[in-house]
Scaffold this active site. Structure first.
Site, mmCIF file in Angstrom:
data_model
loop_
_atom_site.group_PDB
_atom_site.id
_atom_site.type_symbol
_atom_site.label_atom_id
_atom_site.label_comp_id
_atom_site.label_asym_id
_atom_site.label_seq_id
_atom_site.Cartn_x
_atom_site.Cartn_y
_atom_site.Cartn_z
ATOM 1 C CD GLU A 82 27.827 -86.510 -14.032
ATOM 2 O OE1 GLU A 82 28.179 -85.492 -14.628
ATOM 3 O OE2 GLU A 82 28.440 -87.354 -13.103
ATOM 4 C CE LYS A 269 31.994 -83.287 -14.450
ATOM 5 N NZ LYS A 269 30.795 -84.270 -14.160
ATOM 6 C CG ASP A 285 27.171 -66.956 -21.378
ATOM 7 O OD1 ASP A 285 27.778 -68.152 -21.319
ATOM 8 O OD2 ASP A 285 27.597 -66.093 -22.062
ATOM 9 C CG HIS A 383 27.660 -91.999 -10.673
ATOM 10 N ND1 HIS A 383 27.085 -90.791 -10.859
ATOM 11 C CD2 HIS A 383 28.061 -92.639 -11.828
ATOM 12 C CE1 HIS A 383 27.252 -90.591 -12.015
ATOM 13 N NE2 HIS A 383 27.838 -91.540 -12.819
#
Ligand code: NDP
Length: 429
Positions: A82, A269, A285, A383
């Protein structure tokens, strides 16, 4: 220690960045080659890691810069697809370093192994018997993995609960025993699973029940890492927004996440945008870390923010994060994937505890990056400009065309794939 404040890094070519790294971190030839080798993780190695291998899968691999944590400089490897995440983390780390850097700590690092026992004739008596024989059980678990004991780790505690004792169904009545294990620098899943499987017969004997599941818990709430930053408002000034305005905007944004799960999920998030890339880059992990982090965000009975933001008496913005971190610097893929090994050496990490603290500091930085953008210009301005290259590529741009099309998309304020396709067609004519 090399400074993580590397000015103009984003303006360099990939080759220039690698050359700088080679010099600054005195990388070995093998490490340097791995960076430029698309096949650093060979298919042969991958075939030994998972099943049904048909190839390897790559992600962009960048460096979060400017991190100063407990007075130590860190460049932080991040593997992520991203746009804007690495830039935003580095931007906030630069602000925080001017405010003295992040302060982090871990109170303890114990991983949890669970044993489920069903069908006990008397669950309360079974619980008391386990507590009476706690030392024997802990010793037996240590004996199942003696090498961790010789490293200074091993079982530190044991407890037991009875769940749903008054239920009519025999399926839901159970006794759950936990062992708490110092796994040293390993995440410890395999060692814990070995321990709980090996002591199951003793548990059956003691409880007169039937042991069912024997497995690590990913809710690693005895392995918490915390990070904190305190930022004077003048460092938060953004364009026409005064520092105090930005600070208050961040706090309002935090309160929204703290009160509303619809917002909290997106807020968190954004935190995982910082955490996962470091977890992935170090071969850890990320599913385990994700599961534990979200569960911890719901520990008070409702799903809330993983961070807190407030104002102190001097008017500084104070940010804090506390999360379970089930990660390691050995074991799993950490020393198998060549770029994971590289990531740990570039960060000059000495222990799993240290890595956990760096990871939560990056999560806190990422959160502030998102909240600061949301509280000022909105998230899209920065962004989308950074995303414009990916959009140009999706629209068919290649080679030198990518920069030209990306720039046109930004100038025309239409950062869309359809627009990129149009511009690519015009460019080709
Ligand atoms: P490993 O099974 O690879 O064990 C770590 C090994 O590292 C040990 O065998 C230990 O061997 C060695 N070691 C060397 N130095 C140290 C040190 N300083 N501290 C501790 N150990 C050291 O990994 P883990 O047990 O950590 O398991 C992690 C893996 O398990 C991850 O890949 C994870 O994806 C997977 N997993 C996750 C589960 C879950 O999350 N629910 C379930 C099952 C697996 P020795 O002491 O003998 O030298």
């Amino acid at each position: 220690m090399t400074s993580s404040r590397i000015s103009g890094f984003y303006n360099m070519t990939v080759e220039e960045r690698r050359a700088l790294l080679r010099e600054a971190f005195t990388l070995t030839d093998a490490e340097t080659q791995n960076l430029s080798n698309a096949d650093a993780l060979t298919v042969g190695k991958a075939d030994n890691m998972i099943e049904n291998v048909i190839g390897t899968y790559q992600l962009p691999f960048g460096l979060g810069l400017n991190f100063l944590i407990n007075g130590k400089e860190y460049v932080v490897p991040m593997a992520i697809e991203e746009a804007s995440v690495v830039a935003s983390a580095s931007h906030i780390a630069k602000i925080v370093r001017e405010a003295g850097g992040f302060r982090t700590e871990s109170k303890e690092r114990l991983m949890i192994g669970q044993i489920q026992v069903v069908g006990c004739p008397d669950f309360q008596e079974a619980k008391q018997q386990i507590l009476r024989q706690k030392d024997i059980l802990m010793k037996a678990a240590d004996n199942a993995y003696p090498s961790i004991v010789s490293r200074g780790g091993g079982v530190r505690d044991l407890d037991v609960r009875v769940l749903n004792e008054n239920d009519a169904s025999s399926y839901s009545k159970m006794l759950v025993m936990h062992i708490y294990v110092d796994t040293c620098d390993a995440m410890g899943a395999n060692m814990i699973n070995t321990m709980v499987e090996s002591i199951a017969p003793i548990v059956e004997e003691i409880t007169k029940g039937k042991v069912h599941l024997r497995i690590l818990s990913n809710y690693a709430d005895r392995s918490l890492a915390t990070a904190k930053c305190v930022i004077p408002p003048h460092l938060l000034k953004t364009g026409s927004f005064a520092g105090e305005e930005v600070r208050d905007g961040v706090i309002h944004a935090y309160e929204f996440a703290a009160s509303d799960p619809y917002r909290a999920v997106t807020h968190n998030k954004g935190i995982m945008n910082g955490i996962d890339p470091v977890v992935i880059a170090t071969g850890n992990d990320w599913r385990a870390v994700e599961a534990g982090a979200h569960a911890y965000a719901a520990r008070n009975g409702h799903y809330g923010s993983m961070t807190t933001w407030s104002k102190d008496e001097e008017g500084n913005l104070v940010g804090e994060i506390e999360l379970p971190m089930s990660i390691g610097t050995v074991g799993g893929a950490t020393r198998v994937h060549p770029l994971a090994d590289f990531s740990l050496s570039v960060m000059q990490i000495e222990s799993a505890e240290e890595l956990a603290q760096v990871i939560v500091a990056v999560g806190l930085a990422q959160n502030l990056g998102a909240l600061k953008a949301l509280a000022t210009d909105g998230i899209q301005k920065g962004h989308m400009a950074l995303h414009s290259r990916s959009v140009a590529i999706a629209g068919g741009a290649t080679g030198e065309m990518i920069d030209v099309i990306a720039k046109q998309l930004v100038e025309q304020q239409e950062i869309r794939v359809g627009k990129a396709k149009e511009l690519v067609e015009q460019y080709k004519q």
